[in-house]
Design an enzyme around this catalytic site. Structure first.
Site, PDB file in Angstrom:
ATOM      1  N   TYR A  88       0.872  -1.179   0.000  1.00 13.73           N
ATOM      2  CA  TYR A  88       0.000   0.000   0.000  1.00 13.73           C
ATOM      3  C   TYR A  88       0.910   1.230   0.000  1.00 13.73           C
ATOM      4  CZ  TYR A  88      -4.170   2.752   1.200  1.00 13.73           C
ATOM      5  OH  TYR A  88      -5.235   3.629   1.186  1.00 13.73           O
ATOM      6  N   ASN A 188     -21.375  -4.731   0.530  1.00 18.98           N
ATOM      7  CA  ASN A 188     -21.487  -5.134   1.941  1.00 18.98           C
ATOM      8  C   ASN A 188     -20.289  -4.679   2.763  1.00 18.98           C
ATOM      9  OD1 ASN A 188     -19.822  -6.938   0.513  1.00 18.98           O
ATOM     10  ND2 ASN A 188     -20.055  -8.518   2.074  1.00 18.98           N
ATOM     11  N   ARG A 211     -20.325 -10.329  -3.583  1.00 14.23           N
ATOM     12  CA  ARG A 211     -19.919 -11.677  -4.005  1.00 14.23           C
ATOM     13  C   ARG A 211     -20.943 -12.696  -3.522  1.00 14.23           C
ATOM     14  NH1 ARG A 211     -13.567 -12.659  -3.060  1.00 14.23           N
ATOM     15  NH2 ARG A 211     -13.946 -11.893  -0.950  1.00 14.23           N
ATOM     16  N   ARG A 213     -22.312 -16.231  -1.940  1.00 19.75           N
ATOM     17  CA  ARG A 213     -21.918 -16.990  -0.740  1.00 19.75           C
ATOM     18  C   ARG A 213     -23.087 -17.886  -0.353  1.00 19.75           C
ATOM     19  NH1 ARG A 213     -20.077 -12.326   2.163  1.00 19.75           N
ATOM     20  NH2 ARG A 213     -20.136 -11.474   0.072  1.00 19.75           N
ATOM     21  N   TYR A 283     -12.136   3.762  -5.242  1.00 16.99           N
ATOM     22  CA  TYR A 283     -11.571   4.076  -3.911  1.00 16.99           C
ATOM     23  C   TYR A 283     -10.918   2.859  -3.277  1.00 16.99           C
ATOM     24  CZ  TYR A 283     -15.811   1.968  -1.921  1.00 16.99           C
ATOM     25  OH  TYR A 283     -16.814   1.099  -1.565  1.00 16.99           O
ATOM     26  N   GLY A 284     -10.914   1.733  -3.957  1.00 17.62           N
ATOM     27  CA  GLY A 284     -10.256   0.533  -3.440  1.00 17.62           C
ATOM     28  C   GLY A 284     -10.069  -0.443  -4.586  1.00 17.62           C
ATOM     29  N   MET A 286     -10.120  -4.261  -4.116  1.00 18.40           N
ATOM     30  CA  MET A 286     -10.130  -5.492  -3.316  1.00 18.40           C
ATOM     31  C   MET A 286      -9.775  -6.738  -4.131  1.00 18.40           C
ATOM     32  SD  MET A 286     -10.654  -4.551  -0.229  1.00 18.40           S
ATOM     33  CE  MET A 286     -10.595  -6.188   0.423  1.00 18.40           C
ATOM     34  N   LYS A 371     -16.264  -6.761  10.605  1.00 17.18           N
ATOM     35  CA  LYS A 371     -15.172  -5.828  10.867  1.00 17.18           C
ATOM     36  C   LYS A 371     -14.585  -6.155  12.240  1.00 17.18           C
ATOM     37  CE  LYS A 371     -14.272  -2.269   8.554  1.00 17.18           C
ATOM     38  NZ  LYS A 371     -13.383  -2.325   7.421  1.00 17.18           N
TER      39      LYS A 371
HETATM   40  N1  LIG Z   1     -10.085   5.591  -0.720  1.00 19.86           N
HETATM   41  C1  LIG Z   1     -10.469   5.793   0.524  1.00 19.86           C
HETATM   42  O1  LIG Z   1     -10.437   6.892   1.065  1.00 19.86           O
HETATM   43  C2  LIG Z   1     -10.960   4.617   1.295  1.00 19.86           C
HETATM   44  C3  LIG Z   1     -11.494   4.770   2.571  1.00 19.86           C
HETATM   45  C4  LIG Z   1     -11.990   3.633   3.237  1.00 19.86           C
HETATM   46  C5  LIG Z   1     -11.900   2.389   2.619  1.00 19.86           C
HETATM   47  N2  LIG Z   1     -11.328   2.307   1.390  1.00 19.86           N
HETATM   48  C6  LIG Z   1     -11.243   1.044   0.658  1.00 19.86           C
HETATM   49  O2  LIG Z   1     -12.562   0.598   0.504  1.00 19.86           O
HETATM   50  C7  LIG Z   1     -12.584  -0.808   0.452  1.00 19.86           C
HETATM   51  C8  LIG Z   1     -13.572  -1.319   1.488  1.00 19.86           C
HETATM   52  O3  LIG Z   1     -13.092  -0.939   2.764  1.00 19.86           O
HETATM   53  P1  LIG Z   1     -13.940  -1.305   4.068  1.00 19.86           P
HETATM   54  O4  LIG Z   1     -13.182  -0.900   5.256  1.00 19.86           O
HETATM   55  O5  LIG Z   1     -15.305  -0.791   3.863  1.00 19.86           O
HETATM   56  O6  LIG Z   1     -13.926  -2.880   3.888  1.00 19.86           O
HETATM   57  P2  LIG Z   1     -14.577  -4.083   4.691  1.00 19.86           P
HETATM   58  O7  LIG Z   1     -15.742  -3.627   5.475  1.00 19.86           O
HETATM   59  O8  LIG Z   1     -13.491  -4.813   5.368  1.00 19.86           O
HETATM   60  O9  LIG Z   1     -15.104  -4.969   3.466  1.00 19.86           O
HETATM   61  C9  LIG Z   1     -14.254  -5.502   2.500  1.00 19.86           C
HETATM   62  C10 LIG Z   1     -15.064  -5.694   1.230  1.00 19.86           C
HETATM   63  O10 LIG Z   1     -14.227  -6.143   0.180  1.00 19.86           O
HETATM   64  C11 LIG Z   1     -14.848  -7.285  -0.440  1.00 19.86           C
HETATM   65  N3  LIG Z   1     -13.805  -8.130  -1.018  1.00 19.86           N
HETATM   66  C12 LIG Z   1     -12.745  -8.676  -0.391  1.00 19.86           C
HETATM   67  N4  LIG Z   1     -11.994  -9.371  -1.259  1.00 19.86           N
HETATM   68  C13 LIG Z   1     -12.602  -9.268  -2.461  1.00 19.86           C
HETATM   69  C14 LIG Z   1     -12.332  -9.778  -3.759  1.00 19.86           C
HETATM   70  N5  LIG Z   1     -11.248 -10.521  -4.006  1.00 19.86           N
HETATM   71  N6  LIG Z   1     -13.194  -9.487  -4.756  1.00 19.86           N
HETATM   72  C15 LIG Z   1     -14.303  -8.748  -4.521  1.00 19.86           C
HETATM   73  N7  LIG Z   1     -14.603  -8.221  -3.317  1.00 19.86           N
HETATM   74  C16 LIG Z   1     -13.773  -8.480  -2.305  1.00 19.86           C
HETATM   75  C17 LIG Z   1     -15.585  -7.952   0.688  1.00 19.86           C
HETATM   76  O11 LIG Z   1     -16.544  -8.796   0.151  1.00 19.86           O
HETATM   77  P3  LIG Z   1     -16.822 -10.254   0.770  1.00 19.86           P
HETATM   78  O12 LIG Z   1     -17.764 -10.037   1.916  1.00 19.86           O
HETATM   79  O13 LIG Z   1     -17.404 -10.957  -0.379  1.00 19.86           O
HETATM   80  O14 LIG Z   1     -15.485 -10.811   1.213  1.00 19.86           O
HETATM   81  C18 LIG Z   1     -16.181  -6.725   1.380  1.00 19.86           C
HETATM   82  O15 LIG Z   1     -17.281  -6.250   0.666  1.00 19.86           O
HETATM   83  C19 LIG Z   1     -11.155  -1.272   0.689  1.00 19.86           C
HETATM   84  O16 LIG Z   1     -10.536  -1.477  -0.550  1.00 19.86           O
HETATM   85  C20 LIG Z   1     -10.525  -0.072   1.375  1.00 19.86           C
HETATM   86  O17 LIG Z   1      -9.136   0.001   1.189  1.00 19.86           O
HETATM   87  C21 LIG Z   1     -10.873   3.379   0.715  1.00 19.86           C
END
Ligand SMILES: NC(=O)c1ccc[n+]([C@@H]2O[C@H](COP(=O)([O-])OP(=O)(O)OC[C@H]3O[C@@H](n4cnc5c(N)ncnc54)[C@H](OP(=O)(O)O)[C@@H]3O)[C@@H](O)[C@H]2O)c1
Length: 377
Positions: A88, A188, A211, A213, A283-284, A286, A371
């Site tokens: 990262y 989600n 995804r 499940r 913004y991500g 994943m 989480k």
């Molecule tokens: N740019 C920004 O300012 C900012 C701020 C906050 C977060 N983010 C980003 O936003 C994203 C979500 O963050 P969060 O904290 O909300 O996450 P989170 O609650 O931990 O959730 C992770 C999400 O990613 C999905 N995921 C994981 N592996 C995957 C894959 N290989 N293919 C498709 N989906 C996948 C999960 O789906 P499943 O339930 O199917 O595993 C779940 O929906 C992350 O990438 C994080 O880095 C960015």
């Protein structure tokens, strides 16, 4: 007929988790003298192997421009895992532990102000704050931070998973009005759930992808209860009738905003659902795959592809603007995503705490579905 879709059928449930959280924080504060620990790593690598828990001496009183805080809950976010893995683009906070330097994990966290420097204005003991500065090492307990690097939270908004990313993405790129549509993947995720709720409060409709499940119906109905208009699995993207349905639903209001935290081929397929002059905001990533976009969308539909980073937003906005955002968010009274608190403060030794942490990290690697919030003191 589209499989795996749910439509809105229930009103948003009242949020009680935030209050539960506040109650559990006060109980713990009263119950025991807190430990002072951090989750650290020396070299980047697999989090379940390189992260360890380390006790450290509490910092002395804060300098004039600083505050002493205790982090009370700090999430383990996907980007934190990526920082530990060394993939990262952010440098973790470094601290001294008994003469050795180590990286402290954690980018977000809810902290309580314990002591205020003599020149600090607008903050007092007992206030709750989050960090506006990225990578301050929130997986720790007692710390001193510069007052200008923290954002005071309104008392009624105490929340461990803050939704500014969701709010800003819904407001900074497209002027949305009631009845407009937003498309998103990773629906989600914590951010995705906040998007659904904020959009619903503003009368904005959402088409959400997750995804597949075994308990997909349960997840879909949860998102619908939060306010999602439609929920699909990515499998639906191969169903030719999907685009037709979306066109019918959105005929007066073609979709102009898509929020992407996944990338890869499914995300490319989602862009077919967008209308003219749409913005795709990433913004991500994943899926850890690149985002590939058909050139024709840029030429014939005037697609605009942009990125959003909440840390950059904090850097570019004043303290007043950050605090105003927190007040706005507090008024939404959002329901928290499902979470589990991993309290390592009461573990008898750093070794025992490390073992417990690594056990949870392994579970997370396999898709824990909730989480995880760290409490270290
Ligand atoms: N740019 C920004 O300012 C900012 C701020 C906050 C977060 N983010 C980003 O936003 C994203 C979500 O963050 P969060 O904290 O909300 O996450 P989170 O609650 O931990 O959730 C992770 C999400 O990613 C999905 N995921 C994981 N592996 C995957 C894959 N290989 N293919 C498709 N989906 C996948 C999960 O789906 P499943 O339930 O199917 O595993 C779940 O929906 C992350 O990438 C994080 O880095 C960015």
């Amino acid at each position: 007929m589209l499989r795996h879709s749910f439509t809105r059928c229930a009103r948003l449930p009242r949020a009680s988790r935030v209050l539960d959280l506040v109650a559990s924080l006060s109980t713990t504060t009263a119950q025991k003298a807190a430990a002072n620990r951090a989750v650290i790593f020396t070299d980047a690598g697999n989090p379940a192997e390189v992260l360890r828990v380390q006790s450290y001496d509490p910092p002395s009183s804060p300098l004039a421009d600083s505050v002493k805080v205790r982090f009370r809950l700090s999430p383990i976010n996907p980007s934190d895992i990526n920082v530990v893995q060394g993939v990262y683009p952010a440098t973790p906070m470094k601290m001294q532990f008994g003469g050795d330097e180590a990286n402290v994990g954690g980018n977000e966290g809810l902290a309580e102000v314990l002591e205020v420097g003599s020149a600090v204005k607008g903050l007092k003991r007992g206030d709750w704050v989050i960090s506006a500065k990225p990578q301050v090492g929130t997986w720790s307990s007692l710390r001193t931070l510069r007052a200008e690097d923290v954002i005071k939270l309104p008392a009624e908004s105490l929340s461990e998973v803050n939704p500014p990313t969701a709010y800003n993405m819904l407001h900074e790129f497209v002027q949305l009005k009631e009845g407009d549509w937003v498309l998103q993947n990773g629906a989600n995720s914590a951010v995705g759930q906040a998007v659904i709720q904020i959009a619903a409060r503003k009368g904005i409709k959402t088409i959400n992808f997750v995804r597949n499940r075994p308990d997909i119906d349960h997840l879909m109905s949860q998102l619908v209860q939060l306010g999602a208009t439609h929920v699909f699995t990515y499998d639906a993207l191969s169903d030719k009738s999907l685009a037709k349905h979306v066109k019918q639903w959105t005929s007066d209001n073609p979709i102009r905003l898509m929020l992407n935290c996944v990338s890869g081929p499914d995300t490319t397929a989602m862009t077919r659902l967008l209308g003219d002059n749409a913005h795709i905001v990433s913004y991500g990533a994943m899926s850890k795959k690149p985002l590939s976009l058909p050139t024709s969308l840029f030429i014939f539909k005037n697609l605009c592809a942009q990125g959003f980073w909440q840390s950059r937003w904090y850097q570019q906005h004043s303290r007043q603007e950050r605090e105003d955002l927190m007040k706005t968010l507090a008024d939404f009274k959002l329901k928290e995503p499902e979470h589990e608190i991993l309290d390592l403060s009461a573990e008898p030794s750093d070794e025992a705490a490390t073992q417990r942490l690594r056990h949870v990290l392994l579970k997370m690697e396999q898709g824990f579905g909730k989480k995880v919030l760290l409490r270290l003191g």
